[in-house]
Design a protein around this motif. Structure first.
Motif: not given
Length: 208
Positions: A94-96, A98-99, A102, A137, A142
């Motif tokens: 989970y790419n936090n 990017r939250t 983005e 999110t 993500f």
């Protein structure tokens, strides 16, 4: 019933499923007519522009089911080359980060260049919703493939011949150069796919 569930969490422990299963709403892209983010209902076919945490489903696991390493050593006339590779696959991250970058409302630092693809007018085909769309999110937007192959360590060494060492009255002498984490093959949109918790929290720089 053996289920540990938090409707606001990203993971779930459920009987019959792997530990730390990823539990999020599936992202279905962008409505070309309105720019709204779309989400799949649990049936995997119906879409809606209304985010509902009750639509969460298991989409993978954080813990890699497959991992390991391989070391190979070659010797020739005192010269030794050793290389160690490590790998992981079968899991997701989970790419936090990017939250944050983005999120059109993010004001702490720069935004991701992917926001240049934001929906702007009816008919636009893109994967980035309108900046006025409801930003959520806990979705597969993500969640990324975590597999990687890393060249963890390389060492090139030379051991001086016994004849030379005896003349110099030296028992042994070995010279070497070594490099660590020289190359990593991955598709994850972060600096380093080797994360400890399954979720990239904060800026994580490549391992040294």
């Amino acid at each position: 019933d053996g289920t540990s569930e938090n409707i606001n969490a990203l993971s779930i422990n459920r009987v019959g499923e792997r530990l730390n299963s990823i539990f999020v709403v599936r992202y279905a892209g962008v409505d070309p007519a309105t720019g709204d983010a779309l989400y799949f209902k649990p049936d995997g076919k119906t879409t809606t522009n209304i985010y509902d945490p009750n639509d969460k489903v298991i989409v993978g696991v954080f813990d890699p089911p497959h991992f390991g390493g391989l070391t190979n050593t070659v010797n020739y006339k005192g010269i030794e080359l050793s290389a160690q590779f490590v790998y992981m696959f079968g899991h997701k991250i989970y790419n936090n980060d990017r939250t944050n970058v983005e999120n059109p409302a993010y004001a702490v630092s720069n935004l991701n260049k992917d926001l240049l693809r934001e929906w702007q007018q009816p008919g636009d085909i893109t994967d980035i919703p309108s900046p006025f769309s409801d930003f959520q999110t806990a979705t597969t937007r993500f969640v990324e493939d975590g597999k990687f192959l890393r060249l963890r360590n390389v060492m090139l060494s030379y051991t001086l011949p016994r004849m030379i060492l005896d003349k110099a009255k030296i028992n042994s002498l070995r010279v070497f150069v070594q490099g660590q984490n020289l190359y990593t093959a991955f598709k994850f949109k972060g600096y380093d796919p080797e994360v400890a918790t399954g979720s990239l929290l904060g800026s994580q720089y490549p391992q040294l």
